[in-house]
Design a protein around this motif. Structure first.
Motif, short mmCIF file in Angstrom:
data_model
loop_
_atom_site.label_atom_id
_atom_site.label_comp_id
_atom_site.label_asym_id
_atom_site.label_seq_id
_atom_site.Cartn_x
_atom_site.Cartn_y
_atom_site.Cartn_z
N SER A 1 0.54 -1.34 -0.15
CA SER A 1 0.04 0.32 0.60
C SER A 1 0.66 1.50 0.11
O SER A 1 -0.13 2.16 -0.11
N ILE A 2 2.51 0.97 0.40
CA ILE A 2 2.63 2.28 -0.10
C ILE A 2 3.45 2.71 -1.10
O ILE A 2 3.66 1.85 -1.60
N THR A 3 3.12 3.95 -1.30
CA THR A 3 2.94 4.35 -3.15
C THR A 3 4.26 4.99 -3.81
O THR A 3 5.23 5.57 -2.24
N ASN A 4 4.94 4.42 -4.06
CA ASN A 4 6.35 5.40 -4.73
C ASN A 4 7.21 4.35 -3.53
O ASN A 4 8.13 5.53 -3.14
N PHE A 5 7.61 3.80 -3.91
CA PHE A 5 8.50 3.13 -2.63
C PHE A 5 8.60 1.38 -3.01
O PHE A 5 7.64 0.66 -2.84
N ASP A 6 9.86 1.02 -3.24
CA ASP A 6 10.12 0.38 -4.06
C ASP A 6 10.65 -0.44 -2.45
O ASP A 6 11.58 -0.55 -1.44
N SER A 7 9.64 -1.31 -1.97
CA SER A 7 8.98 -1.93 -0.94
C SER A 7 9.51 -4.18 -1.00
O SER A 7 9.97 -5.18 -0.28
N GLY A 8 10.62 -4.25 -2.24
CA GLY A 8 11.31 -5.35 -2.47
C GLY A 8 11.80 -6.27 -1.36
O GLY A 8 11.91 -6.86 -0.53
N GLU A 9 13.01 -5.81 -0.74
CA GLU A 9 13.12 -5.52 0.43
C GLU A 9 13.10 -6.08 1.55
O GLU A 9 13.17 -6.26 2.05
N LEU A 10 12.21 -4.85 2.23
CA LEU A 10 11.37 -4.61 3.06
C LEU A 10 10.47 -6.90 2.51
O LEU A 10 10.32 -7.10 4.44
N ARG A 11 9.56 -6.22 2.10
CA ARG A 11 9.29 -7.65 1.86
C ARG A 11 9.36 -9.05 1.89
O ARG A 11 9.05 -9.25 2.50
N GLU A 12 11.11 -8.92 1.32
CA GLU A 12 11.71 -10.40 1.89
C GLU A 12 11.85 -10.67 3.44
O GLU A 12 11.72 -11.56 3.16
N LEU A 13 12.38 -9.50 3.93
CA LEU A 13 12.53 -9.72 5.11
C LEU A 13 10.68 -10.30 6.33
O LEU A 13 11.23 -10.87 6.27
N ALA A 14 10.20 -9.26 5.27
CA ALA A 14 8.96 -10.37 5.99
C ALA A 14 8.98 -11.33 5.71
O ALA A 14 7.90 -12.08 6.34
N GLU A 15 8.58 -11.72 4.13
CA GLU A 15 8.18 -13.12 3.70
C GLU A 15 9.36 -14.00 4.49
O GLU A 15 8.67 -14.94 5.53
N ALA A 16 10.09 -14.27 4.90
CA ALA A 16 11.17 -14.71 5.54
C ALA A 16 10.79 -14.75 7.32
O ALA A 16 11.05 -15.74 7.70
N LYS A 17 10.40 -13.76 7.81
CA LYS A 17 9.91 -13.82 9.06
C LYS A 17 8.65 -15.13 8.76
O LYS A 17 8.49 -15.61 9.87
N ALA A 18 7.38 -14.93 8.16
CA ALA A 18 6.59 -15.20 8.03
C ALA A 18 7.22 -16.58 8.60
O ALA A 18 6.03 -18.11 8.46
N ARG A 19 7.41 -17.34 6.99
CA ARG A 19 8.38 -18.58 6.94
C ARG A 19 8.31 -18.83 8.14
O ARG A 19 7.89 -20.33 8.66
N ASP A 20 9.76 -17.99 9.07
CA ASP A 20 9.68 -19.41 10.12
C ASP A 20 8.84 -19.17 10.96
O ASP A 20 8.97 -20.50 12.02
N LEU A 21 7.44 -18.39 11.10
CA LEU A 21 6.45 -18.75 12.13
C LEU A 21 5.46 -19.48 11.91
O LEU A 21 5.08 -20.31 12.59
N HIS A 22 5.65 -19.52 10.22
CA HIS A 22 4.82 -20.88 10.30
C HIS A 22 5.86 -22.40 10.05
O HIS A 22 4.91 -23.13 10.61
N GLN A 23 7.16 -22.29 9.69
CA GLN A 23 7.27 -23.49 10.20
C GLN A 23 7.32 -23.49 11.53
O GLN A 23 6.72 -24.72 12.44
N ALA A 24 7.64 -23.21 12.69
CA ALA A 24 6.83 -22.85 13.86
C ALA A 24 5.73 -23.57 14.49
O ALA A 24 5.44 -24.08 15.42
N LEU A 25 4.62 -22.56 13.79
CA LEU A 25 3.52 -23.25 13.71
C LEU A 25 3.44 -24.65 13.46
O LEU A 25 2.63 -25.14 14.55
N LEU A 26 3.81 -25.43 12.73
CA LEU A 26 4.16 -26.50 11.97
C LEU A 26 4.03 -27.41 13.74
O LEU A 26 3.64 -28.03 13.99
N VAL A 27 5.12 -26.55 14.22
CA VAL A 27 5.24 -27.52 15.50
C VAL A 27 4.05 -27.07 16.55
O VAL A 27 3.90 -28.17 17.24
#
Length: 503
Positions: free
Chosen positions: A309-335
Motif C-alpha cells: 500500500s506504500i506508494t512510490n516506494f520499492d518495498s522489495g527488500e522489506l517484503r523479502e525480510l517480512a516473508e522470511a519472518k513469516a516463513r520462520d513463524l509458519h515453521q514454528a506453527l507446524l510444531v
C-alpha cells in the motif's frame, strides 16, 4: 453413515498403543488382524476427487470389494461420510454397477458417465496392516478401535501410515472424545484431519488444499438456544479444523481461514459466557492457540498487503525480510499444531460441545434461557452485543489506537452474533446490518494493520536488518493519521444501527 474419529500416531509409539490398558481391558475379544491393499481409482483429470468422491478397490486374501465414499460432512473433527460398497469378481472397479445403489443422483450420474467409467486408472495404493479391537465401554457404548500401519505409495513416493480410528457402533459420539483424551494422556496423538485418500491425492497434486470459509449456520425455528449454541460451536470448529491440512502446507489463506474459525468460536464463547461457561483449562488452551495463529498472520499481512500500500516506494527488500519472518513463524506453527496441547484442546472442545458439559456447572432448568426457543432467547444476546459496540463508540478518542481496536473487536462480535442467528432473522435487515458493520471493520482493520506493521517494522529497524524500514514506518504512521477523520461517518452509522430483530 459412519461416524469415526481419526488420530495419527508417531511410528515409535505404535507398539505402545497395542499394549495400552484401555484397549486390553475393554476389548470384548482378542483383536483381529487384517492385511489390506487399497487401490484408488480416478480419471487422468481426477474428476472423482474434484467432485468430492473417492473410489477404491480393497483386496484382502482372494476377495475384492469396491467402495465409494463422499468427502467428510460438516462435522468438526468427527468424520461423517456416506459410503457404498459392493463385491467384485476381480480387482477391476465397476463404477456403473455400484452407482445403482447410490441415491444421490449427482454421484450416481458421475459414476455412470462414460467419460469417467471408461477412463478410470489406478492413482495410488495403500498397503495396510489393520488391528481391530471391539470395545465395550463401562456405560455400554460400543466402539471399534482400528490401528492401521503401513504406507501410501504414489508413483514412487511413499508416506508412512500410523493411524488410530475410533468408530462409534452404539452410543453417543461424545464417548469417542473421552476415549481419545484418555489415550492421549499416555501416548501423544494428533488429530488426523485428512483421510488416507486425501493424503494420497496430496501426493498427486503437490499443492495445498483450498482454504475453507465458514459455512452459513442453518438453525431450525423450533431449536432451543442450547441446540443453537451447540450447532454454531461445531460450525466454528469445523471451519477451524478443515483448514489445518492447508496450514500444515504453509498456505497463507488457510491460516487466515483457520484463524477466522477460531475467532468466530471465541466470539460465540464470549456471547454465552454466563449461560455456558467454558472450563478455565480449556479457555487457556483456546487463548494459547489464538496467540500462536495471530503472530504468524501478522507477518503474512505485512508482507502480502500492507507494504504494497506504500506508494512510490520499492518495498522489495522489506517484503523479502517480512516473508522470511513469516516463513520462520509458519515453521514454528507446524510444531505448535503437532504439539500434544493442540490435540488436547481440540478434543476437549469437541467433547465439551457434544456432551453439553456446561450442564455440569450450571443450574440447567426449564426456565433457563438455554431451554427456551432460540428465536426468542437470542434477543438479549444480540442487544447486548450492540449495546457494547455503542458504548465503545461513545467513549472513543479516535486518536487512541487501543480504543479503535476495542471498537473493531466489538463490531466483529456484533456482526458474528447476527450471522450466527441469521437463519432466524429477516434476511434484508441482516444484510444491511452486516454490510454496515463490515464497512466499519474494513476501515478499522486497515488502521490496525498499519498499527501492527509499525510495530513489526520497528523490530526490523531495531535489528538493523533494513535501511528502508524508517521510511515505511513514517509513511504508515502518516497514512494512519490521515485516515482517522474518515472514520467519523462509519462510526455514526454503526452507532445508530438497530439489530435485525428491532423494527
Amino acid at each position: 453413515m459412519e461416524t469415526e474419529l481419526k488420530l495419527s500416531i508417531a511410528q515409535p509409539d505404535l507398539s505402545r498403543i497395542r499394549q495400552h490398558p484401555l484397549l486390553l481391558d475393554h476389548a470384548r475379544a482378542v483383536p483381529t488382524e487384517h492385511r489390506l491393499t487399497d487401490t484408488y481409482y480416478d480419471t487422468p483429470k481426477l474428476e472423482l476427487w474434484r467432485n468430492g468422491v473417492s473410489l477404491r478397490v480393497r483386496e484382502e486374501g482372494h476377495t475384492w470389494i469396491q467402495k465409494v465414499k463422499t468427502a467428510s460432512a460438516s462435522s468438526a473433527t468427527l468424520h461423517e461420510r456416506d459410503e457404498w460398497e459392493s463385491s467384485l469378481p476381480s480387482g477391476q472397479p465397476q463404477p456403473v454397477e455400484i452407482a445403482r445403489q447410490i441415491k444421490s443422483e449427482k454421484i450416481a450420474r458421475l459414476l455412470r458417465a462414460a467419460s469417467v467409467s471408461k477412463a478410470l486408472r489406478p492413482v495410488f495404493k495403500n498397503a495396510t496392516r489393520r488391528t481391530i479391537w471391539n470395545l465395550e465401554l463401562p456405560d455400554g457404548q460400543l466402539v471399534e478401535c482400528a490401528l492401521d500401519t503401513g504406507k501410501i505409495d504414489c508413483k514412487g513416493q511413499t508416506v508412512a501410515i500410523g493411524e488410530l480410528e475410533l468408530e462409534l457402533k452404539k452410543g453417543n459420539p461424545t464417548q469417542l472424545f473421552e476415549l481419545a483424551l484418555a489415550l492421549h494422556e499416555d501416548i501423544p496423538l494428533q488429530i488426523a484431519n485428512d483421510s488416507k485418500a486425501a493424503r494420497g491425492y496430496a501426493l498427486l497434486e503437490k499443492q495445498a488444499p483450498e482454504p475453507v470459509k465458514a459455512i452459513p449456520v442453518r438453525l431450525m425455528r423450533k431449536m432451543t438456544l442450547e441446540d443453537a449454541f451447540q450447532c454454531i460451536g461445531l460450525n466454528c470448529l469445523q471451519q477451524m479444523e478443515a483448514n489445518v491440512p492447508g496450514v500444515l502446507m504453509q498456505s497463507v489463506e488457510s491460516l487466515h481461514q483457520m484463524r477466522v474459525g477460531l475467532r468466530r468460536l471465541r466470539a460465540l464463547l464470549d456471547m454465552f459466557s454466563e449461560l455456558a461457561p467454558l472450563p478455565s483449562q480449556v479457555r487457556e488452551g483456546v487463548d494459547w492457540l489464538a496467540g500462536e495463529l495471530g503472530a504468524t498472520r501478522d507477518w503474512d499481512v505485512l508482507a502480502d498487503s500492507t507494504l504494497g500500500s506504500i506508494t512510490n516506494f520499492d518495498s522489495g527488500e522489506l517484503r523479502e525480510l517480512a516473508e522470511a519472518k513469516a516463513r520462520d513463524l509458519h515453521q514454528a506453527l507446524l510444531v505448535s499444531l503437532r504439539d500434544p496441547r493442540y490435540t488436547q484442546v481440540v478434543l476437549q472442545l469437541n467433547g465439551w460441545l457434544r456432551g453439553r458439559h456446561w450442564r455440569r456447572v450450571t443450574n440447567f432448568a426449564e426456565n433457563s434461557p438455554l431451554a427456551s426457543r432460540a428465536s426468542d432467547a437470542m434477543t438479549p444476546l444480540l442487544h447486548k452485543a450492540q449495546r457494547r459496540l455503542r458504548k465503545r463508540i461513545d467513549t472513543l478518542d479516535q486518536a487512541d489506537a487501543a480504543g479503535r481496536h476495542r471498537i473493531r473487536i466489538a463490531a466483529k462480535k456484533a456482526r458474528y452474533a447476527v450471522e450466527f442467528f441469521s437463519s432466524l432473522l429477516p434476511r434484508g435487515q441482516v444484510k444491511q446490518y452486516v454490510s454496515s458493520l463490515s464497512g466499519l471493520q474494513d476501515q478499522l482493520g486497515t488502521l490496525n494493520d498499519m498499527e501492527v506493521a509499525s510495530r513489526l517494522l520497528s523490530e526490523l529497524e531495531g535489528s538493523g536488518a533494513s535501511r528502508a524500514a524508517p521510511f515505511a514506518l513514517g509513511y504508515l504512521n502518516a497514512a494512519a493519521e490521515a485516515s482517522i477523520p474518515h472514520l467519523t461517518k462509519s462510526l455514526r452509522v454503526a452507532r445508530r444501527l438497530k439489530t435485525p430483530i428491532d423494527k
